[in-house]
Design a protein around this motif. Structure first.
Motif, PDB file in Angstrom:
ATOM      1  N   ALA A  49      35.437  44.404  41.797  1.00 37.63           N
ATOM      2  CA  ALA A  49      36.151  44.254  40.521  1.00 37.63           C
ATOM      3  C   ALA A  49      36.396  45.610  39.866  1.00 37.63           C
ATOM      4  N   LEU A  50      35.405  46.491  39.922  1.00 34.27           N
ATOM      5  CA  LEU A  50      35.594  47.827  39.346  1.00 34.27           C
ATOM      6  C   LEU A  50      36.663  48.603  40.098  1.00 34.27           C
ATOM      7  N   GLN A  51      36.705  48.456  41.415  1.00 33.06           N
ATOM      8  CA  GLN A  51      37.785  49.081  42.184  1.00 33.06           C
ATOM      9  C   GLN A  51      39.137  48.514  41.765  1.00 33.06           C
ATOM     10  N   ALA A  52      39.171  47.211  41.535  1.00 32.53           N
ATOM     11  CA  ALA A  52      40.433  46.536  41.224  1.00 32.53           C
ATOM     12  C   ALA A  52      41.008  46.977  39.883  1.00 32.53           C
ATOM     13  N   ILE A  53      40.160  47.129  38.872  1.00 27.56           N
ATOM     14  CA  ILE A  53      40.680  47.430  37.526  1.00 27.56           C
ATOM     15  C   ILE A  53      40.945  48.920  37.338  1.00 27.56           C
ATOM     16  N   THR A 168      46.532  40.847  36.872  1.00 25.04           N
ATOM     17  CA  THR A 168      45.702  39.662  36.623  1.00 25.04           C
ATOM     18  C   THR A 168      44.961  39.304  37.900  1.00 25.04           C
ATOM     19  N   PHE A 169      43.663  39.082  37.783  1.00 19.12           N
ATOM     20  CA  PHE A 169      42.796  38.830  38.924  1.00 19.12           C
ATOM     21  C   PHE A 169      42.037  37.533  38.721  1.00 19.12           C
ATOM     22  N   THR A 170      41.728  36.859  39.823  1.00 18.00           N
ATOM     23  CA  THR A 170      40.795  35.735  39.794  1.00 18.00           C
ATOM     24  C   THR A 170      39.647  36.037  40.747  1.00 18.00           C
ATOM     25  N   MET A 171      38.416  35.804  40.270  1.00 19.87           N
ATOM     26  CA  MET A 171      37.231  35.988  41.098  1.00 19.87           C
ATOM     27  C   MET A 171      36.916  34.689  41.820  1.00 19.87           C
ATOM     28  N   LEU A 172      36.766  34.781  43.140  1.00 16.59           N
ATOM     29  CA  LEU A 172      36.605  33.610  43.996  1.00 16.59           C
ATOM     30  C   LEU A 172      35.587  33.893  45.091  1.00 16.59           C
ATOM     31  N   PHE A 173      35.050  32.827  45.655  1.00  9.36           N
ATOM     32  CA  PHE A 173      34.361  32.948  46.929  1.00  9.36           C
ATOM     33  C   PHE A 173      35.416  32.935  48.034  1.00  9.36           C
ATOM     34  N   GLU A 174      35.060  33.483  49.170  1.00  6.84           N
ATOM     35  CA  GLU A 174      36.035  33.703  50.237  1.00  6.84           C
ATOM     36  C   GLU A 174      36.778  32.417  50.621  1.00  6.84           C
ATOM     37  N   HIS A 175      36.054  31.293  50.723  1.00  2.00           N
ATOM     38  CA  HIS A 175      36.691  30.045  51.167  1.00  2.00           C
ATOM     39  C   HIS A 175      37.631  29.465  50.121  1.00  2.00           C
ATOM     40  N   GLU A 176      37.591  29.976  48.890  1.00  3.69           N
ATOM     41  CA  GLU A 176      38.443  29.444  47.825  1.00  3.69           C
ATOM     42  C   GLU A 176      39.797  30.145  47.760  1.00  3.69           C
ATOM     43  N   LEU A 177      39.987  31.139  48.602  1.00  8.27           N
ATOM     44  CA  LEU A 177      41.319  31.706  48.810  1.00  8.27           C
ATOM     45  C   LEU A 177      42.008  30.832  49.846  1.00  8.27           C
ATOM     46  N   ILE A 178      42.961  30.042  49.414  1.00  7.45           N
ATOM     47  CA  ILE A 178      43.563  29.007  50.259  1.00  7.45           C
ATOM     48  C   ILE A 178      44.681  29.623  51.091  1.00  7.45           C
ATOM     49  N   ALA A 194      46.297  38.964  41.879  1.00  5.86           N
ATOM     50  CA  ALA A 194      45.324  39.478  42.839  1.00  5.86           C
ATOM     51  C   ALA A 194      44.066  38.630  42.812  1.00  5.86           C
ATOM     52  N   VAL A 195      43.258  38.776  43.847  1.00  8.67           N
ATOM     53  CA  VAL A 195      41.980  38.062  43.929  1.00  8.67           C
ATOM     54  C   VAL A 195      40.863  39.058  44.214  1.00  8.67           C
ATOM     55  N   ILE A 196      39.669  38.692  43.758  1.00  4.73           N
ATOM     56  CA  ILE A 196      38.451  39.469  43.991  1.00  4.73           C
ATOM     57  C   ILE A 196      37.438  38.537  44.627  1.00  4.73           C
ATOM     58  N   THR A 197      36.973  38.886  45.823  1.00  4.94           N
ATOM     59  CA  THR A 197      35.986  38.065  46.528  1.00  4.94           C
ATOM     60  C   THR A 197      34.780  38.942  46.867  1.00  4.94           C
ATOM     61  N   PRO A 198      33.717  38.365  47.446  1.00  2.96           N
ATOM     62  CA  PRO A 198      32.580  39.198  47.833  1.00  2.96           C
ATOM     63  C   PRO A 198      32.903  40.196  48.951  1.00  2.96           C
ATOM     64  N   THR A 199      33.981  39.975  49.678  1.00  3.67           N
ATOM     65  CA  THR A 199      34.289  40.863  50.803  1.00  3.67           C
ATOM     66  C   THR A 199      35.414  41.851  50.525  1.00  3.67           C
ATOM     67  N   GLU A 200      36.242  41.584  49.506  1.00  2.91           N
ATOM     68  CA  GLU A 200      37.397  42.450  49.273  1.00  2.91           C
ATOM     69  C   GLU A 200      38.077  42.096  47.960  1.00  2.91           C
ATOM     70  N   TRP A 201      39.022  42.928  47.580  1.00  7.14           N
ATOM     71  CA  TRP A 201      39.994  42.558  46.556  1.00  7.14           C
ATOM     72  C   TRP A 201      41.357  43.009  47.076  1.00  7.14           C
ATOM     73  N   PHE A 202      42.387  42.279  46.709  1.00  2.45           N
ATOM     74  CA  PHE A 202      43.722  42.706  47.138  1.00  2.45           C
ATOM     75  C   PHE A 202      44.798  42.045  46.290  1.00  2.45           C
ATOM     76  N   LEU A 203      45.933  42.723  46.217  1.00  4.66           N
ATOM     77  CA  LEU A 203      47.118  42.158  45.580  1.00  4.66           C
ATOM     78  C   LEU A 203      47.699  41.094  46.488  1.00  4.66           C
TER      79      LEU A 203
END
Length: 222
Positions: A49-53, A168-178, A194-203
């Motif tokens: 998240a800090l990388q993302a913002i 704008t970002f949403t924090m999710l677990f990996e499986h919740e990125l559909i 964009a999304v933020i997960t435990p493994t990555e963030w990306f646009l």
């Protein structure tokens, strides 16, 4: 790695029925989820998240509830960096509003069914326009950025106030990125960027999951 149950099929359902079915499923998966190192997961969420913002000096975030992506470390890190953090609160007459984070000890649960809130001055909904990055909760996001929230419409109303160029970002677990289907979307639903997960963030725009979603849209339109 345990195989997670597939999302239930929703074709033929009314929009709100489809959303309700998916919410029930995703909440059950979260409730049954087991994490060996919750503190470690909170740290990697915070790192991404800090990388993302980037260099944003004012952001919105949320106080996570059990089962949600844990924001406790992120809030602490943002405070440590001197970043101003707007958190959702209920204003007068149950109005949707904001207040600035003042540290973990200041948070208090002020209404049934609501997450803990800060005690500072209550700011109007339009205070979100001061944020340079928006971090939202959610149950799922698809490859078009369609976000499935908890059902109150709080963030969709707030996101409608945000300028187009604000990330704008949403924090999710990996499986919740559909990745293999599209979430039901109402006219007033505002996609996230964009999304933020435990493994990555990306646009989302231009990403592999975005390309797959666009191909699916084309297939369904035939």
């Amino acid at each position: 790695m345990t195989r997670l149950p597939e999302l239930p099929a929703t074709p033929g359902l009314e929009l709100e029925d489809a959303k309700a079915l998916l919410r029930t499923h995703l909440r059950e998966v979260r409730a049954n989820r087991r994490v060996e190192d919750p503190s470690g997961e909170a740290h990697v969420f915070a790192t991404h998240a800090l990388q993302a913002i980037g260099n944003a000096r004012t952001v919105t975030c949320y106080v996570s509830e059990p089962g949600e992506p844990d924001t406790s470390q992120l809030l602490a890190d943002l405070e440590g960096r001197g970043v101003r953090v707007l958190l959702p609160v209920l204003g007068p007459g149950l109005a949707r509003a904001w207040a600035y984070y003042r540290g973990h000890e200041d948070l208090e649960r002020r209404a049934p069914g609501r997450p803990p809130e800060p005690s500072g001055p209550i700011l109007p909904a339009e205070a979100i326009r001061d944020a340079e990055a928006i971090i939202t909760p959610g149950l799922a996001v698809d490859g078009l950025g369609t976000r499935l929230g908890q059902g109150g419409g709080w963030y969709d109303r707030m996101l409608s106030l945000v300028d187009e160029d604000v990330p704008t970002f949403t924090m999710l677990f990996e499986h919740e990125l559909i990745r293999d289907q599209l979430l039901p979307k109402a006219e007033f639903d505002i996609p996230v960027k964009a999304v933020i997960t435990p493994t990555e963030w990306f646009l989302i725009e231009g990403s592999p999951v975005n390309r797959s979603a666009r191909e699916l849209v084309q297939h369904l339109a035939r």
